[in-house]
Design a protein around this motif. Sequence first.
Motif, PDB file in Angstrom:
ATOM      1  N   THR A 196      59.097  11.661  46.189  1.00 44.93           N
ATOM      2  CA  THR A 196      58.894  13.024  45.684  1.00 44.93           C
ATOM      3  C   THR A 196      59.810  14.006  46.394  1.00 44.93           C
ATOM      4  O   THR A 196      60.067  13.850  47.588  1.00 44.93           O
ATOM      5  CB  THR A 196      57.425  13.455  45.922  1.00 44.93           C
ATOM      6  N   ASN A 197      60.252  15.029  45.667  1.00 46.40           N
ATOM      7  CA  ASN A 197      61.064  16.073  46.300  1.00 46.40           C
ATOM      8  C   ASN A 197      60.175  16.977  47.148  1.00 46.40           C
ATOM      9  O   ASN A 197      58.975  17.089  46.919  1.00 46.40           O
ATOM     10  CB  ASN A 197      61.812  16.901  45.255  1.00 46.40           C
ATOM     11  N   VAL A 198      60.762  17.611  48.139  1.00 43.46           N
ATOM     12  CA  VAL A 198      60.036  18.577  48.966  1.00 43.46           C
ATOM     13  C   VAL A 198      60.166  19.961  48.337  1.00 43.46           C
ATOM     14  O   VAL A 198      61.042  20.193  47.505  1.00 43.46           O
ATOM     15  CB  VAL A 198      60.558  18.609  50.431  1.00 43.46           C
ATOM     16  N   ALA A 199      59.306  20.885  48.746  1.00 39.18           N
ATOM     17  CA  ALA A 199      59.401  22.269  48.276  1.00 39.18           C
ATOM     18  C   ALA A 199      60.770  22.813  48.671  1.00 39.18           C
ATOM     19  O   ALA A 199      61.280  22.525  49.748  1.00 39.18           O
ATOM     20  CB  ALA A 199      58.292  23.108  48.898  1.00 39.18           C
ATOM     21  N   GLY A 200      61.369  23.568  47.798  1.00 35.20           N
ATOM     22  CA  GLY A 200      62.697  24.109  48.081  1.00 35.20           C
ATOM     23  C   GLY A 200      63.820  23.143  47.741  1.00 35.20           C
ATOM     24  O   GLY A 200      64.959  23.324  48.153  1.00 35.20           O
ATOM     25  N   TRP A 201      63.513  22.091  47.007  1.00 34.96           N
ATOM     26  CA  TRP A 201      64.513  21.110  46.570  1.00 34.96           C
ATOM     27  C   TRP A 201      65.708  21.837  45.965  1.00 34.96           C
ATOM     28  O   TRP A 201      65.537  22.752  45.171  1.00 34.96           O
ATOM     29  CB  TRP A 201      63.869  20.172  45.550  1.00 34.96           C
ATOM     30  N   PRO A 202      66.948  21.429  46.328  1.00 35.58           N
ATOM     31  CA  PRO A 202      68.131  22.143  45.847  1.00 35.58           C
ATOM     32  C   PRO A 202      68.361  22.040  44.347  1.00 35.58           C
ATOM     33  O   PRO A 202      69.075  22.841  43.781  1.00 35.58           O
ATOM     34  CB  PRO A 202      69.275  21.499  46.631  1.00 35.58           C
ATOM     35  N   GLY A 203      67.791  21.055  43.674  1.00 33.75           N
ATOM     36  CA  GLY A 203      67.845  21.025  42.220  1.00 33.75           C
ATOM     37  C   GLY A 203      68.694  19.974  41.573  1.00 33.75           C
ATOM     38  O   GLY A 203      68.324  19.409  40.572  1.00 33.75           O
ATOM     39  N   SER A 204      69.869  19.674  42.094  1.00 36.54           N
ATOM     40  CA  SER A 204      70.773  18.739  41.449  1.00 36.54           C
ATOM     41  C   SER A 204      70.294  17.300  41.665  1.00 36.54           C
ATOM     42  O   SER A 204      69.957  16.903  42.770  1.00 36.54           O
ATOM     43  CB  SER A 204      72.180  18.900  42.014  1.00 36.54           C
TER      44      SER A 204
ATOM     45  N   HIS B  87      60.997  19.877  40.169  1.00 36.50           N
ATOM     46  CA  HIS B  87      60.141  18.830  40.729  1.00 36.50           C
ATOM     47  C   HIS B  87      60.534  17.485  40.124  1.00 36.50           C
ATOM     48  O   HIS B  87      60.875  17.395  38.947  1.00 36.50           O
ATOM     49  CB  HIS B  87      58.671  19.109  40.400  1.00 36.50           C
ATOM     50  N   PHE B  88      60.496  16.436  40.946  1.00 36.34           N
ATOM     51  CA  PHE B  88      60.598  15.070  40.436  1.00 36.34           C
ATOM     52  C   PHE B  88      59.713  14.169  41.272  1.00 36.34           C
ATOM     53  O   PHE B  88      59.457  14.431  42.450  1.00 36.34           O
ATOM     54  CB  PHE B  88      62.045  14.549  40.422  1.00 36.34           C
ATOM     55  N   GLU B  89      59.239  13.126  40.638  1.00 40.85           N
ATOM     56  CA  GLU B  89      58.442  12.116  41.339  1.00 40.85           C
ATOM     57  C   GLU B  89      58.677  10.783  40.641  1.00 40.85           C
ATOM     58  O   GLU B  89      58.510  10.671  39.428  1.00 40.85           O
ATOM     59  CB  GLU B  89      56.957  12.473  41.275  1.00 40.85           C
ATOM     60  N   LEU B  90      59.098   9.790  41.403  1.00 38.57           N
ATOM     61  CA  LEU B  90      59.290   8.442  40.901  1.00 38.57           C
ATOM     62  C   LEU B  90      58.194   7.590  41.515  1.00 38.57           C
ATOM     63  O   LEU B  90      58.065   7.526  42.742  1.00 38.57           O
ATOM     64  CB  LEU B  90      60.671   7.912  41.299  1.00 38.57           C
ATOM     65  N   GLU B  91      57.378   6.974  40.679  1.00 40.04           N
ATOM     66  CA  GLU B  91      56.236   6.185  41.148  1.00 40.04           C
ATOM     67  C   GLU B  91      56.385   4.739  40.710  1.00 40.04           C
ATOM     68  O   GLU B  91      56.795   4.471  39.579  1.00 40.04           O
ATOM     69  CB  GLU B  91      54.935   6.755  40.580  1.00 40.04           C
ATOM     70  N   MET B  92      56.037   3.811  41.606  1.00 43.57           N
ATOM     71  CA  MET B  92      56.059   2.389  41.291  1.00 43.57           C
ATOM     72  C   MET B  92      54.650   1.830  41.411  1.00 43.57           C
ATOM     73  O   MET B  92      53.964   2.088  42.395  1.00 43.57           O
ATOM     74  CB  MET B  92      56.977   1.637  42.255  1.00 43.57           C
ATOM     75  N   GLY B  93      54.236   1.062  40.415  1.00 37.86           N
ATOM     76  CA  GLY B  93      52.925   0.429  40.454  1.00 37.86           C
ATOM     77  C   GLY B  93      52.981  -0.907  41.169  1.00 37.86           C
ATOM     78  O   GLY B  93      54.034  -1.518  41.317  1.00 37.86           O
ATOM     79  N   GLY B  94      51.843  -1.344  41.628  1.00 37.48           N
ATOM     80  CA  GLY B  94      51.732  -2.615  42.335  1.00 37.48           C
ATOM     81  C   GLY B  94      51.051  -2.413  43.663  1.00 37.48           C
ATOM     82  O   GLY B  94      50.740  -1.287  44.066  1.00 37.48           O
ATOM     83  N   ASP B  95      50.781  -3.512  44.350  1.00 40.16           N
ATOM     84  CA  ASP B  95      50.008  -3.460  45.591  1.00 40.16           C
ATOM     85  C   ASP B  95      50.764  -2.892  46.783  1.00 40.16           C
ATOM     86  O   ASP B  95      50.213  -2.153  47.569  1.00 40.16           O
ATOM     87  CB  ASP B  95      49.500  -4.862  45.953  1.00 40.16           C
ATOM     88  N   SER B  96      52.013  -3.236  46.942  1.00 39.17           N
ATOM     89  CA  SER B  96      52.736  -2.829  48.151  1.00 39.17           C
ATOM     90  C   SER B  96      53.348  -1.441  47.995  1.00 39.17           C
ATOM     91  O   SER B  96      53.530  -0.934  46.897  1.00 39.17           O
ATOM     92  CB  SER B  96      53.822  -3.850  48.487  1.00 39.17           C
ATOM     93  N   SER B  97      53.677  -0.822  49.135  1.00 40.73           N
ATOM     94  CA  SER B  97      54.279   0.513  49.145  1.00 40.73           C
ATOM     95  C   SER B  97      55.793   0.426  49.004  1.00 40.73           C
ATOM     96  O   SER B  97      56.401  -0.601  49.308  1.00 40.73           O
ATOM     97  CB  SER B  97      53.959   1.219  50.469  1.00 40.73           C
ATOM     98  N   ILE B  98      56.390   1.516  48.576  1.00 43.29           N
ATOM     99  CA  ILE B  98      57.851   1.604  48.501  1.00 43.29           C
ATOM    100  C   ILE B  98      58.408   1.492  49.915  1.00 43.29           C
ATOM    101  O   ILE B  98      57.930   2.143  50.832  1.00 43.29           O
ATOM    102  CB  ILE B  98      58.290   2.931  47.853  1.00 43.29           C
ATOM    103  N   GLN B  99      59.403   0.651  50.082  1.00 50.21           N
ATOM    104  CA  GLN B  99      60.000   0.426  51.399  1.00 50.21           C
ATOM    105  C   GLN B  99      61.269   1.233  51.617  1.00 50.21           C
ATOM    106  O   GLN B  99      61.616   1.558  52.744  1.00 50.21           O
ATOM    107  CB  GLN B  99      60.272  -1.060  51.593  1.00 50.21           C
TER     108      GLN B  99
END
Length: 175
Positions: free
Chosen positions: A131-139, A93-105
């Motif tokens: 975020t990765n989806v279920a079944g992410w290949p891993g690398s 699993h991985f998740e990269l999150e950015m703070g602030g008002d606007s959404s990631i473009q």
Amino acid sequence: MRALVLGGLLLCLCASSYAYGHSQTFRLRPGSHDELMVTLDKENGHFCRFRYLVHVDHGKYGEDWILYILHEGDDLSCSVYRPSMTSSLHFQHFELEMGGDSSIQSAKVYGEEGALVPSAGSYFIDGNRVTNVAGWPGSLVRVVAHKTVAAVSPDTEAELHEEIHRRRQETKEEL
């Protein structure tokens, strides 16, 4: 362009606008799971957070990784990456999150040997998260996300000049 790097903080005078960023190096090992956050601007809520779960059965050694956030003009980018662009670790699993008002473009994910991973079936953008989806290949060797934010204000530019001056003085005193 003039740039100054002091203790993980990048300050750059680029043409008529400023670029500034912050990075942190961290170590990943097989079976590790945690989250790491770097904050660039508390007042505006600009931060970059990386949550991860590394597969326990892949990789033999720990690896150094970097979490980096950069504000340049009206662009805010966040990236997590392996400097050598190679990794023996596999992520459950991985998740990269950015703070602030606007959404990631936009976001890009790079896998084995730095190859671009297509988003379909691999990862998705949900508001301020990649975020990765279920079944992410891993690398995984790099994740980069971008969003548009307010440009640096004149008050912030003055504060950056003061910060550059203060850090130069601290560096001279340490020498």
